[in-house]
Design an enzyme around this catalytic site. Sequence first.
Site, PDB file in Angstrom:
ATOM      1  N   LYS A  89       0.830  -1.205   0.000  1.00  0.00           N
ATOM      2  CA  LYS A  89       0.000   0.000   0.000  1.00  0.00           C
ATOM      3  C   LYS A  89       0.867   1.259   0.000  1.00  0.00           C
ATOM      4  O   LYS A  89       2.041   1.223   0.330  1.00  0.00           O
ATOM      5  CB  LYS A  89      -0.932   0.001   1.209  1.00  0.00           C
ATOM      6  CG  LYS A  89      -0.234   0.095   2.555  1.00  0.00           C
ATOM      7  CD  LYS A  89      -1.244   0.164   3.685  1.00  0.00           C
ATOM      8  CE  LYS A  89      -0.535   0.370   5.028  1.00  0.00           C
ATOM      9  NZ  LYS A  89      -1.486   0.644   6.115  1.00  0.00           N
ATOM     10  N   ARG A 131     -10.422   1.029  15.733  1.00  0.00           N
ATOM     11  CA  ARG A 131     -10.273   2.011  14.658  1.00  0.00           C
ATOM     12  C   ARG A 131     -11.308   1.751  13.581  1.00  0.00           C
ATOM     13  O   ARG A 131     -11.990   2.651  13.118  1.00  0.00           O
ATOM     14  CB  ARG A 131      -8.846   1.948  14.082  1.00  0.00           C
ATOM     15  CG  ARG A 131      -8.576   2.970  13.006  1.00  0.00           C
ATOM     16  CD  ARG A 131      -7.132   2.900  12.527  1.00  0.00           C
ATOM     17  NE  ARG A 131      -6.806   1.600  11.925  1.00  0.00           N
ATOM     18  CZ  ARG A 131      -5.615   1.313  11.417  1.00  0.00           C
ATOM     19  NH1 ARG A 131      -4.624   2.201  11.484  1.00  0.00           N
ATOM     20  NH2 ARG A 131      -5.379   0.126  10.882  1.00  0.00           N
ATOM     21  N   TYR A 167      16.289  31.216   2.062  1.00  0.00           N
ATOM     22  CA  TYR A 167      15.129  31.997   2.497  1.00  0.00           C
ATOM     23  C   TYR A 167      15.352  32.566   3.896  1.00  0.00           C
ATOM     24  O   TYR A 167      15.717  31.851   4.823  1.00  0.00           O
ATOM     25  CB  TYR A 167      13.873  31.129   2.494  1.00  0.00           C
ATOM     26  CG  TYR A 167      13.296  30.898   1.121  1.00  0.00           C
ATOM     27  CD1 TYR A 167      12.778  31.957   0.377  1.00  0.00           C
ATOM     28  CD2 TYR A 167      13.269  29.622   0.568  1.00  0.00           C
ATOM     29  CE1 TYR A 167      12.251  31.752  -0.889  1.00  0.00           C
ATOM     30  CE2 TYR A 167      12.741  29.402  -0.696  1.00  0.00           C
ATOM     31  CZ  TYR A 167      12.236  30.473  -1.417  1.00  0.00           C
ATOM     32  OH  TYR A 167      11.714  30.262  -2.671  1.00  0.00           O
ATOM     33  N   MET A 227      11.572  24.134  -1.322  1.00  0.00           N
ATOM     34  CA  MET A 227      10.674  23.125  -1.883  1.00  0.00           C
ATOM     35  C   MET A 227      11.433  22.096  -2.714  1.00  0.00           C
ATOM     36  O   MET A 227      11.170  20.894  -2.631  1.00  0.00           O
ATOM     37  CB  MET A 227       9.596  23.784  -2.746  1.00  0.00           C
ATOM     38  CG  MET A 227       8.562  22.808  -3.279  1.00  0.00           C
ATOM     39  SD  MET A 227       7.323  23.591  -4.342  1.00  0.00           S
ATOM     40  CE  MET A 227       6.493  24.676  -3.183  1.00  0.00           C
TER      41      MET A 227
END
Length: 332
Positions: free
Chosen positions: A33, A115, A245, A286
Site C-alpha cells: 500500500k 479504529r 530563504y 521546496m
Amino acid sequence: MAYVKLSEKALKHNLETVSKKAGGSDKIAAVLKDNAYGHGIEGFAKKISRLGIKKAVVRTYEEALKIADFFPYILILSDTPRHDSFHYAINDLDTLQVLEPGTKVHLKIDTGMHRNGIALEEIEKAFELLQKNRAHLTGVFTHFRSADELSSELFWQNEQWQTVKQHVIELIKKYNLQKPLFHAANSAALFRLGCEDDFARIGIALYGYTELDDLYEPPALEPVASLWAQKIASRELKKGSRVGYGGVFEAREDMIISTYDAGYADGIFRFQKEIEDGKILGRVSMDSILLEGEKKEICIFSDAKKMARKLGTISYELLVKMPAHLSRTWID
C-alpha cells in the site's frame, strides 16, 4: 534529479528472514500500500513476485490494477467493493448490505484496536448479510494495535483473535460455507508470535525495518531504499554572507557551498537540519537544500529508522514521504 536507490540484495535477505519465520513464502502477503511504502509499487511488485510471493495487500483499487499482472491474489483494504477478481476488506455492516453478488470479501474484525472493523457481537449478523447478498467470504482478519510496543497487549488481543476464529468456524459450519483464510500478524507480530494463521501481512519488514524494542531481539533486516540528491551548482560564500530563504544561515568564514536537487517536495522535512551526509545550511526549500562542500551527489538517508529517530518520528513516515515522481533505480 533526486532519486531512490533500491537494493535487491537487501530485499532478498529480508524476504528470506520473514519467510523462515512465517513457515514459507506461501504464508506471506506483501503489503504494498501507499506506493509500496514509498519504494515504487510497480517495480517492487515485479521484483517480489519473481521471488515467489503470490499474495499482495494494497490500499486502493487503483493500486491493485497496477500490480494485477504480478499476483494471483490481491486484497484491497480501503476501497469500494466490486464484483471482480480482487478481494475486498469489509469494515462494517453497512457495506455488507450493498455488496454485489459474487463479491469476494475479507471481514475485518475489531479485536481491540477500535479504529475500524466489525464488532465481535456483530459477526453473526455479518454472516447473515453475506448470505443474503450472495457475497463470497474468502477471508477473516484483524489488526494488532500494540505489536511493536513493549507491553503484553499483543497477547491479550491475540486471545481475542483466537476466540473470533473459533466463532467463525462455528458459523461457517452453520451456514455451510467454505473455510476462509485467516490472517492477523503484521511484521512485528510475526517476529513475536510466529504465524499460525493462513498467512501474515508483511509490510515494513520487507523494506528492512521493524519498530520492535531491542528487548525483543528484532531480526537483522537490511534497508532496501536510500534517498539521494544530485548537485545543481557550487559557489563560494564569503564570510558574513547569508544564504537561503530569510538568510538564516550566515557564513563564519569563506566556504564552498553546493545546492542539491531535493527539498520538502522530495521527502525531506522542511524543519530538517541535517541529512546523512551533513548539515543543511539555512532553510529547506521546496526543491533544494544547501550543504557545505561540492560532492556530486549526497545521501539524504540510507537507514530510515536512524534518521527517523533524529526527527522524532518512525521509519514508516520517512519511507512513504518519498514521492512517486522520484526515479527508482535497482542495484545489486
